[in-house]
Design a protein around this motif. Structure first.
Motif, PDB file in Angstrom:
ATOM      1  N   ALA A  32      82.320  22.334  -7.176  1.00  0.00           N
ATOM      2  CA  ALA A  32      83.411  22.595  -8.106  1.00  0.00           C
ATOM      3  C   ALA A  32      84.752  22.104  -7.585  1.00  0.00           C
ATOM      4  CB  ALA A  32      83.489  24.092  -8.416  1.00  0.00           C
ATOM      5  N   SER A  33      84.800  21.706  -6.321  1.00  0.00           N
ATOM      6  CA  SER A  33      86.050  21.195  -5.754  1.00  0.00           C
ATOM      7  C   SER A  33      86.276  19.765  -6.220  1.00  0.00           C
ATOM      8  CB  SER A  33      86.015  21.255  -4.230  1.00  0.00           C
ATOM      9  OG  SER A  33      85.024  20.376  -3.725  1.00  0.00           O
ATOM     10  N   TYR A  39      82.155  15.841   2.417  1.00  0.00           N
ATOM     11  CA  TYR A  39      80.867  16.490   2.176  1.00  0.00           C
ATOM     12  C   TYR A  39      80.181  15.867   0.962  1.00  0.00           C
ATOM     13  CZ  TYR A  39      82.577  20.197   5.290  1.00  0.00           C
ATOM     14  OH  TYR A  39      83.057  20.905   6.354  1.00  0.00           O
ATOM     15  N   VAL A  63      85.546  19.909   0.789  1.00  0.00           N
ATOM     16  CA  VAL A  63      84.863  21.153   1.151  1.00  0.00           C
ATOM     17  C   VAL A  63      83.479  21.128   0.512  1.00  0.00           C
ATOM     18  CG1 VAL A  63      86.971  22.511   1.407  1.00  0.00           C
ATOM     19  CG2 VAL A  63      85.865  22.380  -0.832  1.00  0.00           C
ATOM     20  N   PRO A  64      82.512  21.859   1.073  1.00  0.00           N
ATOM     21  CA  PRO A  64      81.151  21.841   0.530  1.00  0.00           C
ATOM     22  C   PRO A  64      81.023  22.695  -0.726  1.00  0.00           C
ATOM     23  CG  PRO A  64      81.234  23.279   2.439  1.00  0.00           C
ATOM     24  CD  PRO A  64      82.591  22.633   2.336  1.00  0.00           C
ATOM     25  N   ASP A  65      81.609  22.213  -1.802  1.00  0.00           N
ATOM     26  CA  ASP A  65      81.620  22.959  -3.057  1.00  0.00           C
ATOM     27  C   ASP A  65      81.687  21.953  -4.198  1.00  0.00           C
ATOM     28  OD1 ASP A  65      82.061  24.532  -5.262  1.00  0.00           O
ATOM     29  OD2 ASP A  65      83.810  25.573  -4.454  1.00  0.00           O
ATOM     30  N   HIS A  86      83.459  15.342  -1.285  1.00  0.00           N
ATOM     31  CA  HIS A  86      84.391  16.459  -1.424  1.00  0.00           C
ATOM     32  C   HIS A  86      84.989  16.811  -0.065  1.00  0.00           C
ATOM     33  CE1 HIS A  86      82.630  17.504  -5.454  1.00  0.00           C
ATOM     34  NE2 HIS A  86      81.560  16.960  -4.905  1.00  0.00           N
ATOM     35  N   TRP A 130      74.397  20.680   1.925  1.00  0.00           N
ATOM     36  CA  TRP A 130      75.497  19.734   2.066  1.00  0.00           C
ATOM     37  C   TRP A 130      75.409  18.992   3.401  1.00  0.00           C
ATOM     38  CZ3 TRP A 130      78.946  18.644  -1.764  1.00  0.00           C
ATOM     39  CH2 TRP A 130      78.999  19.542  -2.843  1.00  0.00           C
ATOM     40  N   ASP A 180      73.131  24.283   4.058  1.00  0.00           N
ATOM     41  CA  ASP A 180      73.247  24.834   2.704  1.00  0.00           C
ATOM     42  C   ASP A 180      73.300  23.749   1.630  1.00  0.00           C
ATOM     43  OD1 ASP A 180      73.334  27.390   3.850  1.00  0.00           O
ATOM     44  OD2 ASP A 180      75.519  27.346   3.998  1.00  0.00           O
ATOM     45  N   ARG A 236      76.198  15.908  -1.183  1.00  0.00           N
ATOM     46  CA  ARG A 236      74.951  16.648  -1.303  1.00  0.00           C
ATOM     47  C   ARG A 236      73.896  16.016  -0.397  1.00  0.00           C
ATOM     48  NH1 ARG A 236      75.459  21.552  -3.162  1.00  0.00           N
ATOM     49  NH2 ARG A 236      73.188  21.489  -3.390  1.00  0.00           N
TER      50      ARG A 236
END
Length: 285
Positions: A51-52, A86, A47-49, A45, A73, A71, A88
């Motif tokens: 859902a992105s 990013y 960004v570290p999300d 991703h 990531w 966090d 996991r």
């Protein structure tokens, strides 16, 4: 503001790759820590999300540099194609066994023992690089024994350093595989992912995204020149591989699969939405 491509260069206002010092501004520069992908497929991703959107994917055995872990990531850059993003934290390991083989079929299962009737532990995609410690045979089927545990069908793996002869034949193995935006695996793949993975299996490391491939692969083919097997036809945001002088194979959002169709038909269908092809590239040997 830096003009460097953020897909291929790790920099943020607070942190950047030490190799970029003097090229970008950042509060802190760090050298990446080597690691490797330890899961079958890791989504990447911007960004570290979770859902992105998924920009690309890394496969098991891909080596990366890790610039930050926070966090849950890891901010990473792949060695194979330079892609930054990013993933996991649980998808990477600081050190795994040196790979010896690559998966050479669209996807293949990992069994707990050398027994194809046992429930699989997981599955790997073509392009995954694994460490094999030995082989065994059970009832006429040969199994490769993995350093990470478990066994796979031996003929689904190929020793590293033995590339496929024809990358187009590799792409054809993905016919009817599902289309997945950002996908680079046998579980789901997009247009530029198909080009990248097929060429990787043929021993060529190439850029990930369509615009990078259109700029950096091969040489241009002049308009009106005869086309041949392996030529790459580019639209804005899309790429297809010529199977012969008339047919293409491509992962596409129209069929939501990897499909074969006449180039002329693809051009007619795509042009009202995205315009005509913007270029054709021919790969050298």
């Amino acid at each position: 503001m830096s003009t460097l491509d953020r897909r291929l260069n790790a920099f943020r206002p607070d942190l950047a790759d030490a190799r970029l010092k003097g090229q970008v501004e950042a509060a802190r520069f760090v050298s990446g820590t080597p690691a490797a992908v330890s899961v079958p497929v890791a989504d990447v991703h911007s960004v570290p999300d979770a859902a992105s959107g998924v920009d690309t994917q890394f496969l098991c055995g891909d080596t990366v540099l890790v610039f930050e872990e926070r966090d849950g990531w890891a901010w990473t850059q792949a060695d194979r194609d330079g892609y930054v993003g990013y993933v996991r934290q649980e998808a990477i390991a600081p050190g795994i066994s040196e790979p010896t083989h690559v998966v050479c079929v669209q996807r293949s299962f990992v069994y707990p023992t050398a027994e194809l009737k046992s429930p699989p532990l997981t599955a790997h995609s073509m392009g995954a690089r694994l460490a094999v410690t030995g082989e065994t045979e059970e009832r006429g089927t040969r199994y490769a024994l993995l350093a990470s545990g478990g066994a796979m069908i031996a003929r689904h793996l190929r020793p590293l350093g033995r590339p496929a002869v024809d990358f187009v034949s590799v792409a054809e193995e993905f016919l009817h595989a599902p289309y997945l935006w950002g996908g680079v695996s046998g579980f789901g793949i997009d247009c530029s992912g198909l080009v990248q993975l097929a060429l990787f299996m043929a021993g060529r490391e190439v850029p990930r995204d369509t615009d990078m491939q259109a700029e950096g692969l091969g040489v241009p083919v002049r308009e009106g020149a005869p086309l041949g097997r392996g030529d790459l036809v580019f639209w804005r945001g899309h790429v297809a591989i010529m199977l012969d002088s008339e047919q293409v194979i491509h992962a596409n959002g129209f069929t939501m699969t990897v499909s074969r169709e006449p180039l002329a038909g693809a051009v007619r269908r795509i042009e009202p939405l995205y315009g005509p092809p913007v270029g054709i590239r021919r790969l050298g040997s």
